[in-house]
Design a protein around this motif. Structure first.
Motif, PDB file in Angstrom:
ATOM      1  N   GLY A 101      35.423  34.044  35.226  1.00 25.25           N
ATOM      2  CA  GLY A 101      36.026  35.346  34.991  1.00 25.25           C
ATOM      3  C   GLY A 101      37.518  35.256  34.747  1.00 25.25           C
ATOM      4  N   TYR A 102      38.195  34.382  35.460  1.00 23.26           N
ATOM      5  CA  TYR A 102      39.631  34.180  35.276  1.00 23.26           C
ATOM      6  C   TYR A 102      39.925  33.718  33.854  1.00 23.26           C
ATOM      7  N   LEU A 136      38.259  38.920  35.619  1.00 23.67           N
ATOM      8  CA  LEU A 136      38.077  38.729  37.050  1.00 23.67           C
ATOM      9  C   LEU A 136      38.364  40.033  37.778  1.00 23.67           C
ATOM     10  N   SER A 137      37.325  40.605  38.377  1.00 22.22           N
ATOM     11  CA  SER A 137      37.470  41.900  39.037  1.00 22.22           C
ATOM     12  C   SER A 137      36.608  41.948  40.293  1.00 22.22           C
ATOM     13  N   PRO A 138      37.227  42.327  41.435  1.00 24.09           N
ATOM     14  CA  PRO A 138      38.651  42.648  41.567  1.00 24.09           C
ATOM     15  C   PRO A 138      39.502  41.385  41.471  1.00 24.09           C
ATOM     16  N   ALA A 139      40.688  41.530  40.916  1.00 21.95           N
ATOM     17  CA  ALA A 139      41.562  40.385  40.711  1.00 21.95           C
ATOM     18  C   ALA A 139      42.350  40.082  41.977  1.00 21.95           C
ATOM     19  N   PRO A 140      42.157  38.903  42.569  1.00 25.05           N
ATOM     20  CA  PRO A 140      42.943  38.549  43.751  1.00 25.05           C
ATOM     21  C   PRO A 140      44.409  38.383  43.390  1.00 25.05           C
ATOM     22  N   LYS A 141      45.263  38.664  44.319  1.00 25.15           N
ATOM     23  CA  LYS A 141      46.700  38.558  44.098  1.00 25.15           C
ATOM     24  C   LYS A 141      47.166  37.139  44.413  1.00 25.15           C
TER      25      LYS A 141
END
Length: 257
Positions: A238-239, A244-249
């Motif tokens: 996904g990245y 990519l969801s939810p997108a990690p910070k």
């Protein structure tokens, strides 16, 4: 995440010779120009999420990449960058990722590593495996840097020279395993007893082997991010696609858009 260069068009192009660090804003979408470096200091990369800058050596220079930025190394002893302090806690799960473009035809070429003492904790980049260049993620499990205590995941048989590539290295502290992803695809995984916490900061463009700097980077690096978790195969894919969801910070990030 796609808005910060993780869409398919976020991969590296051939390094530019321009050294501008302030591209023109993209109309109403970008009222303020992104800056890759700290204001007033063109040799210190700005951390977009944390507070850890990366000081650049004289031959790892900021260069324009369209309206993005990269650093370009010349493959010599001055082609390095160094953070002010350690960035990755290798006793815990992590993910390190970067978009890379290697113009070196042979030898070890390290994009990212950590440690400045006798040896590294981890290194991510290019090495020769079975006589040919391969992408590698290598960790050190002992405090002396011995070959017997290293663990490596390699991606063999891929085109490396002058090929824009997304590299991602993960360590899952619960599973005690490292993995390497190339362009969103898992290249391999190997168990480790743990990673040695080498003293010293994160490095761009080089790695420490037996008190000697090795693997000078030749080519471009950008979209460098560190996460405090180990991405899964689904997250890695996904990245790559910007989905990519939810997108990690990220905990830290440099040279974004």
């Amino acid at each position: 995440m796609s808005g910060r260069g993780d869409s398919p068009d976020g991969t590296n192009a051939k390094p530019s010779t321009s050294t501008s660090a302030t591209p023109e804003p993209e109309g109403s979408k970008s009222p303020t120009a992104y800056t890759a470096t700290v204001a007033g200091d063109d040799t210190l990369l700005r951390d977009s999420y944390g507070q850890t800058g990366i000081r650049l050596g004289s031959d790892l220079r900021v260069s324009a990449l369209g309206k993005r930025f990269q650093v370009v190394g010349r493959g010599n002893g001055n082609s390095w960058g160094q953070s002010a302090e350690p960035v990755v806690d290798v006793t815990k799960s992590f993910t390190v990722t970067a978009r890379v473009y290697s113009s070196a035809t042979k030898g070890s070429r390290i994009a990212i590593s950590q440690g400045d003492g006798e040896s590294y904790s981890f290194e991510l980049g290019v090495n020769e495996v079975n006589g040919k260049q391969a992408w590698i993620f290598r960790v050190q499990t002992g405090d002396k840097g011995a070959e017997a205590t290293t663990r490596t995941v390699a991606a063999e048989g891929l085109t490396i020279l002058k090929t824009p590539t997304l590299l991602m290295a993960t360590y899952d502290a619960e599973k005690k395993a490292i993995a390497l992803y190339v362009d969103g695809k898992k290249a391999g995984e190997t168990p480790v007893p743990g990673i040695w916490q080498a003293p010293g900061p994160m490095q761009l463009g080089r790695s420490r082997h037996h008190d000697i700097w090795t693997g000078p980077w030749q080519g471009g690096l950008h979209n460098i991010r560190v996460y405090d978790s180990a991405f899964t195969e689904e997250q890695a894919a996904g990245y790559k696609e910007g989905k990519l969801s939810p997108a990690p910070k990220p905990a830290h990030a440099w040279l974004l858009t």
